[in-house]
Each structure stands twice: as C-alpha cells, then as structure tokens.
Design an enzyme around this catalytic site. Structure first.
Site, PDB file in Angstrom:
ATOM      1  N   GLY A 130      56.401  59.910  76.674  1.00 51.20           N
ATOM      2  CA  GLY A 130      57.160  58.999  75.825  1.00 51.20           C
ATOM      3  C   GLY A 130      58.433  58.645  76.560  1.00 51.20           C
ATOM      4  N   SER A 131      59.364  58.013  75.850  1.00 49.00           N
ATOM      5  CA  SER A 131      60.630  57.654  76.501  1.00 49.00           C
ATOM      6  C   SER A 131      61.564  57.015  75.488  1.00 49.00           C
ATOM      7  CB  SER A 131      60.415  56.640  77.641  1.00 49.00           C
ATOM      8  OG  SER A 131      59.508  57.115  78.603  1.00 49.00           O
ATOM      9  N   ASN A 132      62.843  57.024  75.831  1.00 49.81           N
ATOM     10  CA  ASN A 132      63.836  56.156  75.215  1.00 49.81           C
ATOM     11  C   ASN A 132      64.409  55.268  76.309  1.00 49.81           C
ATOM     12  OD1 ASN A 132      63.914  57.740  72.665  1.00 49.81           O
ATOM     13  ND2 ASN A 132      65.005  59.237  73.912  1.00 49.81           N
TER      14      ASN A 132
END
Length: 799
Positions: free
Chosen positions: A246-248
């Site tokens: 995932g990531s921001n």
C-alpha cells in the site's frame, strides 16, 4: 538539451570526479577489469560515489553503462535476494529448495516452489518475454530500457566474478549464478503481472479438465460458484486492508506552500523482507538523466524519486488489472469451448520442472484466446472446471513490459506536464497511481493503469450470473466467453488492444493538494471529488478507510494553514496519530467499566492514552490489540452508531457502537492476551513493538491499517517473544521533497529497513535506527553536496 550544454555538464562532472580521485586516494577504489573479462560487459564502466548510509550516486556515459553501475551496486547490497528472485523467474526453485517450500511472495502469490516453477517455466517455455522484447516501442520497451537491462546484467555478473559473497543467506550457494538481460526482463515481467496472472499462479498451474463422467452419469456440470459468496470473496481479495502493499502520497501545489513551489511526501508501504524491497540510488548520465530515489530490487530504473524539477511517488491503486471469461465447453470435450457457436480448442502447454533429489514434475496448463484457464483466484474464490464450464483469466499486463520506460520518463521530466505526457506515451503502470509535484508549483494525480477495457456498459451486457455479483462488489468482471460481441475492444489512444486509453483515466491537476492512501480516486481532494470513471477503476461514494480519512483530515488542514515547507512533510510522516483512537477510544473508555466490571486498570489506560502510536505511547498496544479483535469480529455495519454518508465521507461513520455484540469480548480478550504474555497494559509501545537486528532491539513506531495510521506498520505478533517482534510490511522508502529556487532540490529521505539485507553489512540496519528515532537523511543530489560528504567513497567499476 543543446549539445554545448550537455558537453559542459559532462565536463563539470568529469572534472569533479577527477578532483575527488586526486584528493581522496585512500577512498577511491579502482577496478581495472583485469580479471574475469567477459564479452557481455566489454567496455562497460561506471563511477559510483557512495555517501552516508551506503547510498550510491552512479555516473555513466550512456544507458548501458548506467545499467552496469546499477547492477553492480545492487548486487553489492542485495546479492542473495536478487539471486533468489532470478531462480524464481527461471522456474528453478524446486531444483534447489524442493517442491513444498514457499517462495517469499515477492514475485507472485504461489504457495509452493512447485507452483511458482510451473508458472514461470511456462512463461519461459512459451517465449513470452522474448516476444515482448521484440515488440517495437511504444507497445514494447524502448531501446534505452533494453540497454539498461543489458548493462544491469553485465554489472551484476561482474560483481559476482570479482567479489566474495558474505551474506550467510547464500554464501557459497551454487544457485548464485550469472544472469542475462533476458533474466532481468523476466523479472520485470513478473512485477508487471503481480496483480493479474501473478495473483492466480496456483489457480493457473492446478487447473485441470474434469475426469470423464462415470458410466450412466453423463453430462454432469459439477459445482457452480455461489455468486453471493464469490462476490464477497472477490471483494476481500482486492480490498486494500488485506493487501501486503500500500502507500500514502500527497502533493501540494504552490497555493499551499511557503514559496509557491510544489511539495511532495511519498510513503509507500511495502514488505520489509524479500524481493519486493526498495533500494536507494542516484542515476546520472550527464546532460541526459539525473534522478534520485528508490528502485524495486532487480529493476534498472528509479521507480519512485525526484530530480531538480519534479518529484513523484506511487500508491497501489484500486483498479482491478484482470478479468475472467466464463467458457461454455463443447459437450463431451472439456478442452474445447464455444465462441458464437463454433468450437475452439484450448492450447495445452506441457511444463516440466526439475526437482531436487527426485524425478522432474510435468504438468499441463491450458490456454485460450483470452488467457490461461484458472481454477480459482486464491483459495477463497474457487472457479471449478466442470464438464460444461471453465474460466479463463485475461491479464493485459502480460503484454506490458513498459513500466520501467514510464519510470525512465519520470526521471527525465521537467514538470508535472511531462509526467502526464510520459503516462500518455508509455502507458506502462500495471497497479499504481501517480502523485507528483514540481518546482513551478503544480500538483498532479493520475490513476493511469493498464486495465482491461471493461466499461460498465460492457459488464451490463455481457456479465454472467457470477459476474453480475462480483463486478459491482469488487470490480472483477466475469464476461460471457461464448460471445464475440463481448470482446473488450480498444480505445484509439491505447498502445495495446483491450485496455483503456489515457483519456479514460481519472486525473486531477493543480488543486492545493492531491492525496491518496489506497482508496479509489474519488476523494483525491475532498472538495473536488472525481467521478465518471468505470467501476473497474474503483468505487465512487463509498466508505473510505480510516487511513484515507485520517490522511485527508491531516493534509486538508495543512493546505488550509498554508506556508508549507519540507519540514511540515517530515512532521506529518512521524505525527503517528491514530484516527481510530480519535474516533473510538473515548467511547471505549466510557463503556469499559460495564464491559470489564471490577477491572478499572484497563479503562484507565485506554482513557489516558494519547491517541498516538509513538514508541513512548502508553495504552497504544492495548487499544491496538482490542481494535484488531473488534474489527475482525464485529461486522462493519455494527461498528458505528452514525452510518456512512457520501455527503460527509471524511467524518462518517463515527461514534463507536459499544452495544455491538463482540465489543465487550474484544476488550476482555485483549486485556487477557497482554496479561498472559506478561505485558503491562500501560507498557510503552516501543517496549513491545520492535525489530531485532544483529541481536539489538530497535523500537518501531507506527500502527496498523485498521488504526488508520499514516506511518503504517504491520508487525508480526509474538507474545512469547515480547509482543510485536518484526515488521511484515509498512513504511519503506519515504521522501519529502521541495524546491527553494536554487539548483538543488530540498529533499529528505529514509529507507526504513536500510540498503542491505546482509547482516554483515554496515548498512544492514543503520537507517532502521534513524527510522526508530524519526530522523532523516539529507539527500545529496547536487555535485557540490556529494563531494562534501564525509563518508564519500569513490569506486570505478569496469567490465
């Protein structure tokens, strides 16, 4: 760029290197290439300047030489992990490690070495990657990328010839061997299909036609998937909260910054071990390319990074990069199917895998006009091959070897407009969004993915009963493979058939902020919601994750406050606010006395918790263990008293439903669990959330997906070992980038698990200790900063 400018820049770099070599004779190591000469690397060379934390700055005269330096430097830090991955893509894991052991999961979802080998041997035997390499650009890879791959393989091999492997994971192993440019390309292919064929490896390799029906029992169709259960299984399979990546990322435009220039904070959440780790470097071809950032191991380019004008990051997108075609089989022949009433035969692929100490295993895979027959998408979504029905998987990224060309274009970009043009031209990203900012003050978001061209209209016309359930729930389309009018078709601006063209992608430009935390593109900016895209891209008007909600709250407040600098990005990364705590801790504390009569300590601890997941936060561990149990056992519809409202998606749902069945049990179980493990309810988080590196505990801050923490940490629970004793995945390569009007970007970076997986390396855990303290690396991008590094070490590598 004019030739005169290019020559000037090359001269400046060359003279700087000459000065360094002369001034620091003890630091420079010249490799003359006198040993192990090999035709594949003849004439190739690069200069590698190492600065603090083992970060290499690689300078070369062209792409082949840049690849050479990159392959050498990656091998020096990660040879065992890289060698393991090359075994995978060549289908040789069973030969060295046996059939039943599990790969590390970095290059496919295969549960066993045998399944992995059967799939990748099949790809190899079919010449799939060779055909993609032979495809002319833009549908195929560019010449520059091919040169990078050629050079990377030569550099990796040169390092192997001239160095002794010290990492105990593979020291002396006979499976650490030279590679070819084709091996590098095969690894790139594996990364491209991770969300499609790579997700279905076990289903592809195990799919087999049904046995002939017993006498007197002809034509039995066999089991049929239950649409409702299949829809829920597909939703869970593609849900962000269940993903291991995932990531921001957030980009601020000049409207929100102190100097009118852009800012970018990238925070990808990736595995801390294995072949999907990031690795840092700077790549320079004077006058042609100068980019710094992180590469996925085995790739030849900077995947996430910045240059003197542009910075970009990626987040794993919600677009579903596959679809299924339900086949109607020819009566009496389960390896033939009907299209418009006419039979077509499946194509068998017999694949043989060598096995350590045993007879080779041979299996047959079955391929159709749509792709391979698949017996399921993971264990939770079986797709039985019966006498009447089979399912074929379509993965358009199996025709896509362009992802590294996209990254290369980003590295050469001078503006977010160039980023957008690179996406339009290369169309190479299989499963990520792009967020970017530039020095002129522009912000940019695009969900430019290679996705099957499944329009909502096509799904309405052509979905089977199974697809009518799975498509709305998850974006997984199941189309009627017996009808040619259900073919995917093409967009005129797409570089390959059967995919969406750039004009159909969700895009947002030049708002004060653009942000994504693995939800769909809808709330990229809370006041400028994106809509109008097809369901396969993601949902519109549906609940957001707590991480998205918390992130939007934070970045919207930052943009409203304005005057932002890189320091504000750094503070956001380590704010360690737990949105679940802000929403639910007070309610849980008030209801605690009723739920846990006679146990006031737990109630006091939750009530006093500061709602953060810093290493010194007391009560964070208790709430975390309670919240995991609560959200795992209580249906989402019963967790909150105020339901979700599309008109207020950031603040709803809210108000914890402490009357929900399961609330009291989750709280009691969390208290009992900690006490049974000998962990005080108010113990500081860092005492029981840590990693061990060379015998030393390093406390780790951050929190899990369910808590909604920006600085995501998905740790491994080991109560007998003291709590969370390792990190499975989470914050990995972080970059906070801006510009101040000078020639050098203002950049701070951090690689949470450090450059090397070799425990004998000085860069095995040095940045992990930085991460534990919330400290950063000041990027050395410009020549003057590289040459001033007190840790400077210059290595000239030659083939």
């Amino acid at each position: 760029m004019h030739l005169r400018t290019r020559l000037k820049q090359w001269a400046l770099t060359a003279s700087a290197l000459a000065v360094v070599s002369a001034a620091l004779p003890g630091a420079a190591v010249a490799d003359t290439g006198g040993r192990g000469h090999h035709p594949s690397d003849r004439g190739l060379s690069a200069v590698i300047r190492y600065t603090e934390y083992g970060i290499p700055h690689i300078v070369a005269r062209d792409y082949a030489n840049l690849g050479f330096g990159t392959g050498w430097a990656q091998a020096a830090d990660q040879v065992c992990t890289l060698a393991d991955g090359f075994l995978t893509v060549n289908g040789e894991r069973s030969r060295y490690f046996g059939t039943d052991a599990a790969p590390d999961g970095s290059l496919s979802s295969a549960a066993t070495n045998l399944s992995s080998d059967l799939y990748f041997r099949g790809v190899k035997d079919a010449g799939t990657v060779e055909a993609l390499l032979a495809t002319p650009a833009p549908a195929g890879p560019s010449r520059d990328l091919k040169e990078l791959m050629r050079g990377w393989a030569a550099g990796y091999n040169a390092w192997l010839r001239k160095n002794r492997v010290s990492d105990p994971a593979c020291a002396g192993a006979d499976w650490v061997r030279p590679v070819t440019a084709l091996d590098v390309a095969r690894r790139g292919f594996a990364v491209s299909v991770l969300g499609g064929q790579g997700r279905a490896v076990d289903g592809i390799t195990a799919a087999a036609p049904p046995a002939a029906p017993a006498a007197g029992r002809a034509g039995a169709s066999g089991p049929v998937p239950d649409p409702e259960r299949a829809a829920e299984a597909a939703r869970e399979l593609f849900a962000a909260e269940n993903a291991t990546m995932g990531s921001n990322a957030v980009a601020f435009s000049g409207a929100a910054t102190a100097n009118g220039r852009g800012l970018l904070l990238g925070n990808p959440h990736y595995p801390w071990q294995g072949g999907r780790r990031f690795w840092q470097s700077q790549q320079t071809i004077p006058g042609e390319l100068n980019v710094s950032g992180a590469s996925l191991l085995g790739t030849t380019v900077v995947n996430i990074g910045f240059n003197d004008k542009v910075a970009w990051s990626h987040t794993v997108a919600t677009g579903v990069p596959l679809n299924l075609h339900q086949l109607t089989l020819v009566p009496g022949d389960p390896t033939a199917y009907l299209v418009d009433g006419r039979p077509e035969r499946m194509t068998p692929r017999r694949v043989t895998v060598p096995v350590r100490g045993a007879t080779p295993v041979t299996r047959t895979q079955w391929w159709t006009r749509y792709g391979p027959v698949v017996g399921g998408l993971g264990a939770q979504l079986p797709l039985p091959w019966t006498a009447g029905t089979a399912y074929a998987l379509n993965d358009p990224n199996a025709s896509n070897l362009r992802g590294s060309d996209t990254a290369l274009g980003f590295g050469r970009a001078r503006s977010t407009a160039d980023v957008a043009e690179t996406l339009r031209r290369t169309q190479g990203l299989p499963w990520v969004n792009t967020i970017a900012a530039d020095s002129a003050g522009h912000s940019f978001f695009s969900q430019s993915q290679v996705l099957p061209r499944i329009t909502d209209d096509l799904a309405a016309r052509c979905s089977t009963p199974l697809g009518r359930a799975t498509y709305p729930a998850s974006g997984v389309a199941v189309l009627d493979g017996a009808r040619s009018d259900c073919a995917l078709g093409s967009d005129p601006d797409a570089v390959q058939p059967g995919v969406f063209g750039p004009a159909r992608m969700p895009v947002l430009r030049d708002t004060p902020y653009v942000a994504n935390s693995n939800d769909s593109a809808w709330l990229t900016h809370a006041e400028r919601p994106l809509a109008g895209y097809e369901r396969i891209f993601g949902t519109i008007g549906t609940p957001r994750s707590l991480r998205t909600r918390g992130g939007i709250e934070d970045v919207a407040a930052m943009a409203a406050r304005g005057d932002l600098t890189v320091s504000d990005l750094q503070r956001q990364q380590f704010a360690n606010r737990a949105p679940a705590g802000d929403l639910a801790a007070a309610d849980a504390a008030r209801a605690c006395e009723t739920a846990l009569p006679g146990d006031p300590e737990a109630c006091r601890v939750i009530g006093a918790w500061d709602r953060t997941v810093n290493t010194d936060s007391r009560g964070a561990l208790l709430f975390d263990r309670f919240w995991r149990k609560f959200t795992a056992t209580v249906p989402a519809a019963r967790q909150w008293k105020v339901p979700f409202s599309p008109a207020d998606p950031v603040r709803t749902p809210n108000t914890l439903d402490t009357d929900a069945p399961g609330f009291a049990k989750a709280l009691a179980d969390a208290v009992a669990e900690l006490r049974a493990a000998g962990i005080a309810l108010d113990a500081p988080l860092g005492a029981h959330q840590f990693v061990v590196r060379n015998g030393t505990r390093i406390p780790v801050s951050g929190g899990t997906e369910s808590l909604g923490v920006w600085n995501k940490t998905e740790p491994v629970w080991n109560p007998s070992g003291g709590g969370y004793t390792e990190v499975a995945h989470g914050t990995s390569h972080v970059q906070a980038v801006g510009w101040d009007g000078g020639r050098c970007p203002v950049a701070r970076t951090l690689l949470s698990y450090a450059q090397s997986s070799d425990p004998t390396s000085p860069h095995y855990s040095d940045q992990t200790r930085l991460y534990a303290g919330g400290r950063w690396v000041t990027s050395r991008f410009c020549e003057k900063d590289i040459l001033r590094s007190p840790a400077l070490r210059v290595v000239v590598v030659r083939g």
